[in-house]
Structure formats: structure tokens, C-alpha cells
Design an enzyme around this catalytic site. Structure first.
Site, PDB file in Angstrom:
ATOM      1  N   TRP A  72       0.875  -1.085   0.045  1.00 37.10           N
ATOM      2  CA  TRP A  72       0.047   0.048  -0.029  1.00 37.10           C
ATOM      3  C   TRP A  72       1.074   1.248  -0.035  1.00 37.10           C
ATOM      4  O   TRP A  72       0.285   2.295   0.241  1.00 37.10           O
ATOM      5  CB  TRP A  72      -1.088   0.093   1.224  1.00 37.10           C
ATOM      6  CG  TRP A  72      -0.400   0.158   2.456  1.00 37.10           C
ATOM      7  CD1 TRP A  72       1.012  -0.215   2.872  1.00 37.10           C
ATOM      8  CD2 TRP A  72      -0.570   1.051   3.678  1.00 37.10           C
ATOM      9  NE1 TRP A  72       1.245   0.096   4.070  1.00 37.10           N
ATOM     10  CE2 TRP A  72       0.286   0.995   4.595  1.00 37.10           C
ATOM     11  CE3 TRP A  72      -1.979   1.735   3.884  1.00 37.10           C
ATOM     12  CZ2 TRP A  72       0.135   1.464   5.870  1.00 37.10           C
ATOM     13  CZ3 TRP A  72      -1.948   2.416   4.945  1.00 37.10           C
ATOM     14  CH2 TRP A  72      -0.923   2.335   6.164  1.00 37.10           C
ATOM     15  N   ASP A  73       2.114   1.029  -0.217  1.00 34.69           N
ATOM     16  CA  ASP A  73       3.102   2.084  -0.111  1.00 34.69           C
ATOM     17  C   ASP A  73       2.786   3.204  -1.041  1.00 34.69           C
ATOM     18  O   ASP A  73       3.426   4.294  -0.769  1.00 34.69           O
ATOM     19  CB  ASP A  73       4.628   1.788  -0.258  1.00 34.69           C
ATOM     20  CG  ASP A  73       5.077   0.803   1.045  1.00 34.69           C
ATOM     21  OD1 ASP A  73       5.382   1.168   1.946  1.00 34.69           O
ATOM     22  OD2 ASP A  73       4.530  -0.380   0.722  1.00 34.69           O
ATOM     23  N   GLU A 211      -0.078  -3.840  12.475  1.00 41.28           N
ATOM     24  CA  GLU A 211       0.114  -5.367  12.142  1.00 41.28           C
ATOM     25  C   GLU A 211       0.311  -6.178  13.298  1.00 41.28           C
ATOM     26  O   GLU A 211       0.274  -7.294  13.400  1.00 41.28           O
ATOM     27  CB  GLU A 211       0.954  -5.655  11.159  1.00 41.28           C
ATOM     28  CG  GLU A 211       0.860  -4.904   9.933  1.00 41.28           C
ATOM     29  CD  GLU A 211       1.831  -5.113   8.817  1.00 41.28           C
ATOM     30  OE1 GLU A 211       2.981  -5.213   9.273  1.00 41.28           O
ATOM     31  OE2 GLU A 211       1.444  -5.539   7.526  1.00 41.28           O
ATOM     32  N   LYS A 332       2.185  -1.571  16.321  1.00 37.05           N
ATOM     33  CA  LYS A 332       3.644  -1.189  15.564  1.00 37.05           C
ATOM     34  C   LYS A 332       3.715  -0.087  15.062  1.00 37.05           C
ATOM     35  O   LYS A 332       4.884   0.514  14.752  1.00 37.05           O
ATOM     36  CB  LYS A 332       3.476  -2.602  14.646  1.00 37.05           C
ATOM     37  CG  LYS A 332       4.703  -2.344  13.725  1.00 37.05           C
ATOM     38  CD  LYS A 332       4.346  -3.641  12.385  1.00 37.05           C
ATOM     39  CE  LYS A 332       5.562  -3.603  11.503  1.00 37.05           C
ATOM     40  NZ  LYS A 332       5.444  -4.710  10.304  1.00 37.05           N
ATOM     41  N   GLN A 333       2.729   0.494  14.290  1.00 35.04           N
ATOM     42  CA  GLN A 333       2.725   1.753  13.523  1.00 35.04           C
ATOM     43  C   GLN A 333       1.185   2.423  13.669  1.00 35.04           C
ATOM     44  O   GLN A 333       0.251   1.865  14.559  1.00 35.04           O
ATOM     45  CB  GLN A 333       3.009   1.550  12.336  1.00 35.04           C
ATOM     46  CG  GLN A 333       1.987   0.857  11.513  1.00 35.04           C
ATOM     47  CD  GLN A 333       2.472   0.246  10.209  1.00 35.04           C
ATOM     48  OE1 GLN A 333       3.308   1.169   9.349  1.00 35.04           O
ATOM     49  NE2 GLN A 333       1.890  -0.582   9.607  1.00 35.04           N
TER      50      GLN A 333
END
Length: 524
Positions: A72-73, A211, A332-333
Site C-alpha cells: 500500500w506504499d 499489524e 507497531k505503527q
């Protein structure tokens, strides 16, 4: 011969830097790294790939990590290209369009309508996500449920619409973009179910951008219910799908609706979902990352930092101990905070108001603080998003995270991942913080908006940007901003600054005092 090739090579790069460079005055190391990131962007998604069937690999072409797969970057990469080489964005979006039929078949395989794009895409567009992954800390192979990150579909639709908004490329929207958006919207609506108890729609059994959580504690079934990012982004996609239909010429609109067999009843359900999507809250206007998030345990951050030092990959540490991050309020983010990354406070309020929630922009700093305290920054994208969302409320901290993000690859801050491939999304994200975040550059209704949030310690910034075919030179400090219509072929461009719209004519300059006072230029 070499001399001729070298001369041609220099000429090509000179032309690229004229349109693509972003300069920071008297700032040697940040400037060097920034140009390194731009260089990698222009090498990975080169103009030489236009008209080739090429996508955007998350780790560039520079290592074996992720096996060259496309995630998805693009969400972090396309904003830079949209404002400089938009025909390259167009070409890269066609990678997704060429795989639309396979995405339709993927949806059908799950008993769904519309198009389901894979979390990891490769040469033919099938789902490439592995079923198992290795934890090197424990030596164990574990189930990989990341294919449940349906939000890759939201990212594709978002990218199509943002490209259209920036360029006004109605031909692309009509021929390719609207079809992708509508088929993604159809899939998202089909995985949405109605909860009579709450009188709201829900999305069950998915993963968000964070994630660390792929299921509930002690549950054998993967997936989470009512992930806030997934649900709100679904409302966004349904809204732009309806806008895309209205943006088409009547003839093309009728043809596309007939081709897709998209009846009015189905579109009416989209509108109903957009009005009644469920978002779970807890505490004082804190958006819950997913349903029952507030029932998870708080985590001993200080104890684990003292024990392990670097805890960026907390998931691996906990699994090696026989535990799981699914039990804890850890990230995680950014997950919820991705909403504040993608949308302005006004857009967020509009989305929540449509859903029937009284969510005020004043609640955003509290949400940022809540989740920032609970993130390990296990992804290089995390510092990007957190720097962005802090730019309005805590500019010194935002700038510190920006500098940390700059070092992601050049200093290999994750301790050994860069040699497997650069992190192209994080590289593009650092550039975009300067380009759009600190300048407050946005595009709505054929108006270029400037709403700067420039940290005091940021060096003087110079850049060029292309909007609707016109080139603009922008110079900014924490005190002033100027915008010049350098190569403008059209009539005056509408520029909005602090709720006033000005007309910027070809060859003219507007200058603004960021202490609320406009210096010069003509008002519209």
C-alpha cells in the site's frame, strides 16, 4: 561513446532536479538525505517506466525484502509524483487497472461482489502474501494473517481520487479510475453487515494498518471487528464513488453503470452505509482502534525497554516469550492516526458528522497523544505519520520525528533491514512532510489551499509544484510564505489562505505573513 552517454545522463538529471528538488537552506545533512530519498524515488519509479506494466515495490529495486511485492506504499509515494510528474502516477495507477479483472475474481472467490485487491501484489496481481512467516527470535513459523488488511483497497481508491483532484484528468477518471473506485466500493459495501442492535453497519474480521493485532486474545479465528480506520475509510470510498459517478459525462456514466450492472438500489445502500457506519469510542472521545480495544491490557513499556533496549519489533519479542501483542494496547505503527494523516480536521469532522457522531477537531490531540504513547514504531512509516499528525499541535516534536524518519535507511535505524532494500514509502513520506504537511498544501474544488504549520527550527524551504498543468515556486519559513506562478498557461489560479481566496495570475507572486497578516497580492 562514454562522453556522449555521460552528457545525456547529466542533462536528464539536470531537468529532473529542476522540477523535483526540494531545498533546505544551510542544512547539510538533512538536505543530503532528502536528496538521497528523492533520488531513490526517481530511480525506482522512473519516467523510463511510463507505458510499461510497472507498479511500486515497497522496497524499491534495491534488495530481496518482500520479494519485490507491491503493498500500500503508493499511498505515501504518489503525492510527491502528483505534484511533479503526474503522468508517471497515471502510468503506475494503470498497474492496478490492468489487474482489476483478477481483483474481481478474488472477490468472487470469497463470495463477494466488486474487486478485492491483494495485500501483496506481484506480476499478475494475485494474492502473494505468505501463509507463514518466521520469527527469527524464537525460530518458530507462525500463521501470517496480513492478507486480512483490506485497507489496501481503500488506498487504491484514495490514490485514484487524489490523482484526479490534483490533475483534473477527467479522461483517466472516465476511462479507468471511476471503474476501479466503483468496484472497490462495491466490495467494501458487500463485506459490510447491518447490526440491528446498534442500528449501524459493521465490518468484521479484518486487520488495520497496525499489524501487531491480527485477532482477539485467545481466539482461534483471525481478524478484528470494526477497525476504525477500515470503517471510516469505507465511508470515504463510498462517498467518492458516488462523486465519481456524478463527475462523469452523462453518456459515459450511463455506459459504466450499465456495464457494471450498478443499480440505484445498490447505490442507495452505499448512502445508507455512509450514514450509519459504526465507529467505537472509549474514554474521552478516544476512537477505539477496533471493537473491544479498551478491554486489552496496558503494556509495561518501561520494563521492556529496560530489559531489551530496542523494542521496535515488540511482536517478535513477545512471541519468543510465549506471549502475543494481541493481549495489549500496543501498536507497531499508526492505525487510528492514519485518519488524521490522510484528512484535515475539517474533513474528519465532515466524515464523522455524516455518520452521526459528534466528533470535534478539539478531540484530535487527545487521540494523537493516546496512541503515540502506545506505539513501538516498528515500521519506518510510523515516524512519518506521527510527525505529520503532530505538526499542528506540537511542531518541535513533529520536527524531531521528521529528522528521525530521515535517518530510517541511511542510518538503518531498524538494525539490519536496509541491506534487504530501502523503504520507499518512508523515503517518500519525509519528502511529503515538507511538500504538503508543513506547507499545508491541499486541493479542493479547483482551489489550491495553503495552511502552513512550519516549525520554527525548520530551515528556509524552496520547492516547485505542478497543479492542473501550472508550475508554482513556493518558498517558506516559519514566518513567511510566497507562491509564484512561474510557468502558467492558464488564467489565474485560485489560492486560498486563511479563509480568503486570491487570484494568482501568470508571472505574479503572492506573499503571506504566517502571523495572520497578508503582505501583498490581489484578492479574488
Amino acid at each position: 561513446g562514454f562522453d556522449e552517454l555521460f552528457h545525456s545522463h547529466n542533462r536528464q538529471w539536470d531537468q529532473l532536479w529542476k522540477r523535483c528538488d526540494i531545498r533546505l537552506e544551510d542544512s547539510a545533512r538533512p538536505q543530503m538525505i532528502l536528496r538521497l530519498h528523492i533520488f531513490h524515488l526517481l530511480q525506482t519509479v522512473s519516467r523510463n517506466t511510463i507505458d510499461l506494466d510497472v507498479g511500486v515495490p515497497a522496497r524499491g529495486w534495491h534488495g530481496e525484502a518482500y520479494r519485490g511485492h507491491i503493498f500500500w506504499d503508493e499511498l505515501f509515494i504518489f503525492p510527491y509524483l502528483n505534484l511533479r510528474i503526474p503522468n508517471l502516477t497515471r502510468s503506475l495507477l494503470l498497474y492496478r487497472y490492468r489487474r482489476l479483472n483478477l481483483a474481481r475474481r478474488a472477490a468472487q472467490a470469497e463470495g463477494r461482489r466488486g474487486a478485492l485487491y491483494p495485500w501483496q501484489s506481484g506480476s499478475n496481481g494475485r494474492e502473494e502474501t505468505q501463509h507463514l512467516h518466521l520469527n527469527p527470535k524464537s525460530g518458530r513459523w507462525l500463521p501470517d494473517n496480513t492478507r486480512l488488511q483490506r485497507h489496501v483497497n481503500h488506498a487504491i481508491a484514495y490514490n485514484v481520487w487524489q490523482y484526479y483532484k490534483t490533475t483534473g484528468d477527467t479522461e483517466f477518471l472516465s476511462t479507468y479510475g471511476a471503474e476501479m473506485i466503483l468496484e472497490i466500493a462495491r466490495f467494501l459495501a458487500h463485506i459490510t453487515t447491518f447490526n440491528e442492535k446498534h442500528d449501524r453497519y459493521e465490518i468484521l474480521g479484518v486487520m488495520g494498518p497496525d499489524e501487531y493485532h491480527d485477532g482477539y486474545p485467545d481466539s482461534e479465528t483471525p481478524g478484528l471487528n470494526n477497525n476504525a480506520y477500515t470503517n471510516v475509510m469505507t465511508v470515504y470510498v463510498l462517498r467518492i464513488a458516488l462523486k465519481a459517478i456524478e463527475s462523469l459525462a452523462p453518456g459515459r456514466r450511463d455506459d459504466l453503470l450499465e456495464t457494471l450492472d450498478l443499480e440505484q438500489a445498490e447505490r442507495n445502500r452505499w448512502q445508507d452505509i455512509a450514514r450509519k457506519m459504526r465507529v467505537v469510542f472509549h474514554g474521552d472521545q478516544i476512537i477505539s482502534q477496533f471493537e473491544a480495544y479498551d478491554q486489552l491490557q496496558e503494556f509495561d513499556w518501561e520494563g521492556y525497554r529496560e530489559k531489551y533496549g530496542d523494542i521496535q519489533r515488540l511482536d517478535r519479542i513477545l512471541e519468543a516469550e510465549g506471549d502475543t501483542p494481541n493481549r495489549y494496547k500496543v501498536s507497531k505503527q499508526a492505525d487510528v492516526l492514519m485518519l488524521f494523516y490522510l484528512f484535515s480536521a475539517e474533513e474528519i469532522q465532515e466524515l464523522f458528522t455524516q455518520m452521526g457522531y459528534d466528533f470535534e477537531p478539539e478531540s484530535i490531540p487527545g487521540n494523537i497523544d493516546y496512541y503515540l504513547k502506545r506505539s513501538s514504531h516498528g515500521s519506518t512509516l510510523s515516524n512519518i505519520v506521527h510527525s505529520w499528525v503532530l505538526s499542528r499541535s506540537d511542531r518541535p516534536r513533529s520536527l524531531a520525528l521528521f529528522h528521525k524518519a530521515l535517518e530510517s535507511d541511511v542510518s538503518d535505524i531498524q538494525g539490519g533491514t536496509t541491506h534487504e532494500g530501502i523503504h520507499l514509502g518512508a523515503m517518500a513520506g519525509t519528502v511529503d512532510i515538507l511538500q504538503r504537511c508543513y506547507t499545508g498544501l491541499e486541493f479542493h474544488d479547483d482551489i489550491l489551499f495553503l495552511n502552513p504549520h512550519i516549525p520554527d527550527d525548520l530551515p528556509k524551504l524552496y520547492m516547485r509544484a505542478k497543479y492542473r498543468g501550472n508550475w508554482f515556486d513556493i518558498t517558506a519559513t516559519s514566518e513567511t510564505m510566497t507562491i509564484t506562478c512561474d510557468q502558467c498557461e492558464r488564467e489565474a489560479t485560485k489560492i486560498s489562505f486563511q479563509n480568503t481566496v486570491y487570484a494568482l495570475n501568470p508571472g505574479d507572486t503572492l506573499a503571506f505573513d504566517l502571523g495572520k497578516k497578508r503582505l501583498k497580492g490581489g484578492a479574488d
